[in-house]
Design a protein around this motif. Sequence first.
Motif: not given
Lengths: 410, 230
Positions: A107-108, A121-123, A179-182, A215-218
């Motif tokens: 996701e972006n 982009r996050i993979y 996306n806000g997570r460390t 997967e958790e944050s998708l």
Amino acid sequence: MSWLENLKIAAVALWANWLRSVLTMLGLIIGVGSVVLIVAIGVGTQKFVKDQFRSFGTNVVVVSEDRPPDGLTQNTDRRIKPLTVEDMEALRTQIGAISRASGILSENGRVVWNNKDADGRIYGMEPELARILNWSIRKGRFFTDQEVQQRARVAVLGEEIADELFGAEQPVGKQILVNGRTMTVIGVLEKRSGAFRGYLQFLERGAIMPFTVVEESLIANVTPFGRRVRIIFLETKPGETIEAVTFQVTNLLRARHQITAEDDFFVGNAQEILNVFNAIAAGLTVMLGLIAAIALLVGGINIMNIMLVSVTERTREIGLRKALGASEGVILAQFVIEAVLISVLGGLIGLGLGWGTAALVGALSPIKPEVTPMAVFLAVGVATGIGLFFGVFPARRAARLDPIVALRTE
Amino acid sequence: MLIRLENIRKSYKLGNNEVPVLRGIDLDIDSGEYVAIMGPSGSGKSTLMNIIGCLDRPTSGNYYLNGNNVATLDRKALAQIRNREIGFVFQQFNLMARSDALENVMLPALYAGTPAKERKVRATELLERVGLAAQIQQRPNQLSGGQQQRVAIARALMNRPSILLADEPTGALDTRTGEEVLALFEELNAEGITVLVITHDQEVGNRARRLVRLRDGLLETETSQVMSAQ
């Protein structure tokens, strides 16, 4: 009169006019050189691709979405369902022949460090894939299976995004926000260059994290059908045939996606892709080889032309040799040997040139061209053949010269 | 009899006409003779020389060389006769420009298939014989005209031919060097070699022991000069 003596006479004749000899050879040099180079690159490419796929293994089935490019949908009735994590789970649990399934989530995302931020982009994936896809790490390391299981907050950055955020600073060990997570940066991917850059270019602006963490944050890729997976890799159990597994995967996905007409996914395996690629590469090599063969033909005709000029110029010499007792056979042999010698020399120089260029290509690109013994044999053999074929006509003309007329020529 | 020509005729086609060049030549030459064939341009002496030298074949008539009729032989056999039986000496020397004196002299033996070592020994001897021991490794362009002609004579003798056939051998030389060449011919003839010189130069012709005149394709007169030469 021995071959060796004839060869010596030919060598003296060629050396006496060495510049012309080189020019005579030029066509053949280029022809042989390009044949050798093209075949070497062809063989090298096939080997390169084979190596790329080797880690893939022949027991891996790949599933991806198969949708027409945006705006080019031909069949409006066709409903495209994305591949989802749920599809992946279903494949893993319902098909007994599959031992393992792993996929890429994406996701972006926005990556922030030290008040600087970058779009990327996050993979999400498993480390296995990095190995399969042959990625290399410039700094640090890739995450482990254990970290995937433990949902470790770690990330590997693409080189471009890492440079943008960190500049000259060392990224490994730094804390970033994705996306806000460390997350902790544990590695930076190496940028690819050359022919296969495009294939991995998407990673240059990527933040690669454990599958479980993404997967958790998708968010963006949660569809009405489930969480979207870009690509699924399925590993088959030992003893299962790849065709059977491909068939079962296709059937299960058709059922899950309620397909009535065209599939909205693509199932492939390494061997299939490799076969297609090999067929293309072989076809290209043959086609380019044919073009190079035309160069060889032109080179041969060039040799014939210059040999004809040479016979005309040396009419008096031929007449003298005949007066001194050289038979037609001896004169014929002299000129054929000269043509063959010039061709073989041209062939060898062409071989050297083709070989050198192949080595240069090898040094500058990921493809390592390979000059096979077959190519060497063919190049020299063909050059000899050309010398024989195109040398006979001028040589016959020389042999048939009337010694009286020849001696009178000025 | 070394050479016997019987009613040798040669004509060339010029359009629809047959132009006769030799109109019935009868000539016998014994082994060990020194014969000059003289005649003005157009008398047919070059054609006669080509036939005697096996470079050309007569239209009709018989040519016996050492008792063998060569008028009917094929090109390959003629090449072999040129190689073994005849030593040519040309007006323009006709040496191989890229080869040195030794290589030039060895050339006929190369075509005869003589082993390399034997070739070299014989060619060296011959060059010594014609007084060029010091010039063995020089190329034609490093030699004077007279020296070049002597290399050509050594070459002509290489395969121990039955006959030395010289076409205007002094034509490209000054009087003094021409004289040297003619003296060499006399020496060689005294050693038993048959010499046949074709020339239009009366002085050269007078040096032979026998003079044959050719006019309009026929032998005119024959003079024995044995007495005058001695």
